[in-house]
Motif scaffolding. Structure first.
Motif, PDB file in Angstrom:
ATOM      1  N   PHE A  89      95.017  -1.744  10.778  1.00  0.00           N
ATOM      2  CA  PHE A  89      94.228  -0.900  11.977  1.00  0.00           C
ATOM      3  C   PHE A  89      93.707  -2.063  13.063  1.00  0.00           C
ATOM      4  O   PHE A  89      92.867  -2.663  12.475  1.00  0.00           O
ATOM      5  CB  PHE A  89      93.502   0.080  11.436  1.00  0.00           C
ATOM      6  CG  PHE A  89      93.796   1.173  10.475  1.00  0.00           C
ATOM      7  CD1 PHE A  89      93.611   2.500  11.055  1.00  0.00           C
ATOM      8  CD2 PHE A  89      94.500   1.003   9.139  1.00  0.00           C
ATOM      9  CE1 PHE A  89      94.540   3.493  10.225  1.00  0.00           C
ATOM     10  CE2 PHE A  89      94.815   1.844   8.471  1.00  0.00           C
ATOM     11  CZ  PHE A  89      95.103   3.260   9.096  1.00  0.00           C
ATOM     12  N   ASP A  90      93.541  -1.583  14.058  1.00  0.00           N
ATOM     13  CA  ASP A  90      92.614  -2.091  15.078  1.00  0.00           C
ATOM     14  C   ASP A  90      91.177  -1.062  14.645  1.00  0.00           C
ATOM     15  O   ASP A  90      91.322  -0.279  13.828  1.00  0.00           O
ATOM     16  CB  ASP A  90      93.194  -1.834  16.569  1.00  0.00           C
ATOM     17  CG  ASP A  90      92.155  -2.272  17.535  1.00  0.00           C
ATOM     18  OD1 ASP A  90      91.364  -3.318  17.270  1.00  0.00           O
ATOM     19  OD2 ASP A  90      91.878  -1.529  18.528  1.00  0.00           O
ATOM     20  N   LEU A  91      90.164  -1.770  15.306  1.00  0.00           N
ATOM     21  CA  LEU A  91      88.995  -0.852  15.125  1.00  0.00           C
ATOM     22  C   LEU A  91      88.278  -0.130  16.019  1.00  0.00           C
ATOM     23  O   LEU A  91      88.439   1.180  16.136  1.00  0.00           O
ATOM     24  CB  LEU A  91      87.757  -1.893  14.797  1.00  0.00           C
ATOM     25  CG  LEU A  91      86.571  -1.467  14.314  1.00  0.00           C
ATOM     26  CD1 LEU A  91      86.525  -0.911  12.853  1.00  0.00           C
ATOM     27  CD2 LEU A  91      85.497  -2.788  14.123  1.00  0.00           C
ATOM     28  N   ASP A  92      87.974  -0.646  17.034  1.00  0.00           N
ATOM     29  CA  ASP A  92      87.333   0.004  18.338  1.00  0.00           C
ATOM     30  C   ASP A  92      88.502   0.724  19.022  1.00  0.00           C
ATOM     31  O   ASP A  92      89.432   0.318  19.546  1.00  0.00           O
ATOM     32  CB  ASP A  92      86.800  -0.903  19.362  1.00  0.00           C
ATOM     33  CG  ASP A  92      85.616  -1.595  18.759  1.00  0.00           C
ATOM     34  OD1 ASP A  92      84.527  -0.960  18.169  1.00  0.00           O
ATOM     35  OD2 ASP A  92      85.528  -2.891  18.385  1.00  0.00           O
ATOM     36  N   GLY A  93      88.077   2.077  19.204  1.00  0.00           N
ATOM     37  CA  GLY A  93      88.957   3.124  20.035  1.00  0.00           C
ATOM     38  C   GLY A  93      89.982   3.618  19.228  1.00  0.00           C
ATOM     39  O   GLY A  93      90.850   4.466  19.542  1.00  0.00           O
TER      40      GLY A  93
END
Length: 229
Positions: free
Chosen positions: A20-24
């Protein structure tokens, strides 16, 4: 983009882990970043434009603020901008921070199959820990990678090569979920299977290299790849 948008395909990739990416992507922090950036620029008499935010999104903090300086013509240091923005961000986050729709359902589906999970973000480690701890999911990930773990930020593929190494798999066996063009480019360049999940601030980005562009974290294509069926 592949033909996965029609609900899937017979030759599903062999997914062994999800990153996973984090922001957004996991949290609505891009919305808070935009409000923070607008206030930061307003204090300097500068209009916030899509060009400024597009240049900043998906990058490590120093690179993002350098983009703001270059595009907006700000006469201030990166350190000053970072310090001021952190204060604004923390104030806004109190009432606005929320998980993105479908996050907990997707985490449950991944865990039901027993796939390892990781976070690979351009943000700093202390900030990432704070967000994951806020929603009591810090311990649900097998690997956590941040700006401090790499030499090159997204769209360079280093962070996703590193994630695959940490998880003990090939990049091609890794499903990466991203919300930005820079992140999508980084994952694709690493050889991962990347699904882009844009929001209102990244809907205009170019996701041509993505396996699929999803409407949410519980998009049928994501769930099919996670379940392996």
């Amino acid at each position: 983009m592949s033909n996965a948008a029609d609900g899937g395909r017979a030759d599903l990739p062999d997914i062994r882990a999800v990153v996973f990416d984090l922001d957004g992507l996991m949290f609505n922090t891009e919305e808070i970043f935009h409000l923070t950036g607008r206030e930061l620029l307003r204090r300097r008499g500068i209009e916030a434009t899509p060009e400024i935010f597009a240049g900043m999104m998906g990058r490590r903090a120093n690179e993002a603020f350098q983009a703001m300086i270059d595009i907006a013509g700000i006469r201030d240091s990166i350190d000053n901008l970072k310090f001021e923005s952190e204060i604004i961000f923390r104030e806004l986050m109190v009432d606005r921070l929320a998980p993105m729709p479908g996050l907990f359902e997707l985490l449950g589906a991944i865990e039901q199959r027993g796939l390892p999970k990781a976070v690979a973000t351009s943000s700093e480690r202390k900030y990432m820990h704070q967000l994951l701890h806020t929603f009591n999911i810090l311990g649900r990930f097998n690997a956590l990678l941040t700006a401090e773990d790499v030499t090159h930020g997204k769209p360079h593929p280093e962070i996703y090569h590193t994630a695959a190494d940490r998880l003990g798999i090939l990049p091609s066996q890794m499903l990466v979920l991203e919300d930005s063009q820079n992140g999508t480019l980084a994952a694709a360049a690493a050889g991962a299977v990347v699904i882009s999940v844009p929001h209102q601030h990244s809907a205009h980005h170019d996701f041509a290299v993505a396996y699929h562009v999803a409407e949410s974290l519980v998009d049928p294509v994501i769930l099919r790849l996670v379940s392996g069926r």
